[in-house]
Enzyme design. Structure first.
Site, PDB file in Angstrom:
ATOM      1  N   HIS A   1      -1.109  -1.373  -4.316  1.00  0.00           N
ATOM      2  CA  HIS A   1      -2.392  -1.081  -3.663  1.00  0.00           C
ATOM      3  C   HIS A   1      -2.495   0.430  -3.423  1.00  0.00           C
ATOM      4  CE1 HIS A   1      -5.794  -2.229  -0.969  1.00  0.00           C
ATOM      5  NE2 HIS A   1      -5.384  -1.218  -0.212  1.00  0.00           N
TER       6      HIS A   1
ATOM      7  N   MET B   1     -12.335   4.127  -0.726  1.00  0.00           N
ATOM      8  CA  MET B   1     -13.004   4.414   0.551  1.00  0.00           C
ATOM      9  C   MET B   1     -13.623   5.803   0.407  1.00  0.00           C
ATOM     10  SD  MET B   1      -9.982   2.853   2.917  1.00  0.00           S
ATOM     11  CE  MET B   1      -8.816   2.949   1.561  1.00  0.00           C
TER      12      MET B   1
ATOM     13  N   ASP C   1      -4.780   3.416  -1.878  1.00  0.00           N
ATOM     14  CA  ASP C   1      -5.877   3.719  -0.959  1.00  0.00           C
ATOM     15  C   ASP C   1      -6.447   5.097  -1.265  1.00  0.00           C
ATOM     16  OD1 ASP C   1      -5.998   1.417   0.842  1.00  0.00           O
ATOM     17  OD2 ASP C   1      -3.949   1.995   1.368  1.00  0.00           O
TER      18      ASP C   1
ATOM     19  N   HIS D   1      -8.308   0.688  -3.954  1.00  0.00           N
ATOM     20  CA  HIS D   1      -9.195   0.470  -2.800  1.00  0.00           C
ATOM     21  C   HIS D   1      -9.938   1.780  -2.544  1.00  0.00           C
ATOM     22  CE1 HIS D   1      -9.410  -0.630   1.784  1.00  0.00           C
ATOM     23  NE2 HIS D   1     -10.605  -0.500   1.227  1.00  0.00           N
TER      24      HIS D   1
ATOM     25  N   SER E   1       0.852  -1.197   0.000  1.00  0.00           N
ATOM     26  CA  SER E   1       0.000   0.000   0.000  1.00  0.00           C
ATOM     27  C   SER E   1       0.877   1.233   0.000  1.00  0.00           C
ATOM     28  CB  SER E   1      -0.895   0.015   1.245  1.00  0.00           C
ATOM     29  OG  SER E   1      -1.324   1.345   1.490  1.00  0.00           O
TER      30      SER E   1
ATOM     31  N   ASP F   1      -6.161  -6.662   4.543  1.00  0.00           N
ATOM     32  CA  ASP F   1      -5.590  -5.302   4.524  1.00  0.00           C
ATOM     33  C   ASP F   1      -5.625  -4.685   5.918  1.00  0.00           C
ATOM     34  OD1 ASP F   1      -4.807  -2.734   3.879  1.00  0.00           O
ATOM     35  OD2 ASP F   1      -6.569  -2.266   2.650  1.00  0.00           O
TER      36      ASP F   1
ATOM     37  N   MET G   1      -9.128   7.863  -0.335  1.00  0.00           N
ATOM     38  CA  MET G   1      -9.960   8.273   0.807  1.00  0.00           C
ATOM     39  C   MET G   1     -10.480   9.687   0.587  1.00  0.00           C
ATOM     40  SD  MET G   1      -7.582   6.891   3.893  1.00  0.00           S
ATOM     41  CE  MET G   1      -6.828   5.252   3.842  1.00  0.00           C
TER      42      MET G   1
ATOM     43  N   MET H   1     -10.934  -6.349   5.885  1.00  0.00           N
ATOM     44  CA  MET H   1     -10.207  -5.271   6.553  1.00  0.00           C
ATOM     45  C   MET H   1      -9.835  -5.745   7.961  1.00  0.00           C
ATOM     46  SD  MET H   1      -9.870  -2.653   4.540  1.00  0.00           S
ATOM     47  CE  MET H   1      -9.091  -1.621   5.777  1.00  0.00           C
TER      48      MET H   1
HETATM   49  C1  DX5 Z   1      -6.376   1.428   5.602  1.00  0.00           C
HETATM   50  C2  DX5 Z   1      -5.826   1.076   4.248  1.00  0.00           C
HETATM   51  C3  DX5 Z   1      -4.667   0.127   4.259  1.00  0.00           C
HETATM   52  C4  DX5 Z   1      -3.448   0.612   4.967  1.00  0.00           C
HETATM   53  C5  DX5 Z   1      -2.474  -0.507   5.154  1.00  0.00           C
HETATM   54  O1  DX5 Z   1      -7.568   2.100   5.439  1.00  0.00           O
HETATM   55  O2  DX5 Z   1      -6.837   0.487   3.476  1.00  0.00           O
HETATM   56  O3  DX5 Z   1      -4.354  -0.256   2.930  1.00  0.00           O
HETATM   57  O4  DX5 Z   1      -2.819   1.645   4.292  1.00  0.00           O
HETATM   58  O5  DX5 Z   1      -1.390  -0.014   5.854  1.00  0.00           O
HETATM   59  P1  DX5 Z   1      -0.693  -0.828   7.022  1.00  0.00           P
HETATM   60  O6  DX5 Z   1      -0.118  -2.048   6.408  1.00  0.00           O
HETATM   61  O7  DX5 Z   1       0.334   0.114   7.548  1.00  0.00           O
HETATM   62  O8  DX5 Z   1      -1.753  -1.164   8.039  1.00  0.00           O
HETATM   63 ZN    ZN Z   2      -6.320  -0.470   1.548  1.00  0.00          ZN
END
Ligand code: DX5
Ligand code: ZN
Length: 238
Positions: free
Chosen positions: A38, A73, A40, A71, A13, A185, A42, A142
């Protein structure tokens, strides 16, 4: 379930990468053995954090030699799916709460020629999966509450992974049914990845454990070795 014949993918990620040299980080982690990148996304509405959008995804696509695993969110998720598809997404994973008509949203992802993933938050139950198994390519468990990198793996996630694995296996037994990956994740690291593997996962998102390590190659290799050890143990046991 014998997980030994399932692929084991490491999907770093970039949330924990150094954004001042993102291109270089992506090249390095790819050279170190990453299978997917990956990303993320947000929006500060669905989760209390604001990260990156399709423009950055498009820039990453120019240099990435491996699939982009997006991903989402975000609220109003339907608006962003075609945008991310045009920006180079290969896999798009959404949270069911962000769609008013989940079946339609998953079809939209497929119509955009992407693999479709569905993410389950730590407190969500599995019922939502019952009538959409034919529409998904990936279930994301998750193992932290979504929103931030660097959180601790929630121990209850192991039971959740096992339950999802059982559900996927029951589904896949039937002829003509689609293959579904099980991705985990949040808080995944060298110390817990074997346990996560033996619970039934076959794709492992890891942010801080990779990007905050001094050596990406060593860390990813160590993760792959832990997965192999867990598979070997299982083989001997069965
Ligand atoms: C959280 C994200 C994850 C996160 C993973 O909302 O979806 O992908 O960045 O990071 P680590 O491995 O540091 O928990
Ligand atoms: Zn993620």
């Amino acid at each position: 379930m014998n997980t030994n014949n399932l692929p084991a993918l490491i999907t770093p990620s970039i949330l924990s990468a150094d954004f001042s040299k993102l291109g270089e980080e992506i090249r390095q982690v790819t050279g170190a053995g990453a299978d997917w990148i990956h990303i993320d996304v947000m929006d500060n509405h669905y989760v209390p954090n604001l990260t990156i959008g399709p423009m950055v995804c498009k820039a990453i696509k120019k240099i990435a030699k491996i699939p982009l695993d997006i991903h989402l969110m975000v609220e109003n998720v339907d608006l962003l799916i075609p945008e991310f598809s045009r920006s180079g997404a290969d896999i798009i994973t959404i949270h069911p709460e962000t769609s008013k008509h989940l079946d339609r949203t998953l079809s939209l992802i497929k119509d955009c020629n992407c693999k479709a993933g569905l993410a389950l938050n730590p407190a969500s139950n599995l019922q939502v999966l019952d009538y959409i198994m034919d529409k998904i390519d990936l279930i994301l468990v998750m193992s932290v509450n979504p929103g931030f990198g660097g959180q601790k793996f929630l121990p209850m996630s192991i039971k959740k992974i096992k339950d999802v694995r059982t559900k996927i296996d029951e589904w896949s037994l039937k002829d003509g049914h689609n293959f579904i990956m099980l991705q985990v994740d949040g808080g995944v690291n060298i110390d817990n990845i074997a346990k996560i593997r033996s619970a039934g996962a076959n794709a492992f998102v890891s942010g801080s454990a990779i990007f905050e390590s001094g050596n990406y190659k060593e860390t990813i290799n160590a993760m792959k070795m832990e997965i192999q050890k867990s598979d070997d143990l299982k083989l001997n046991y069965e």
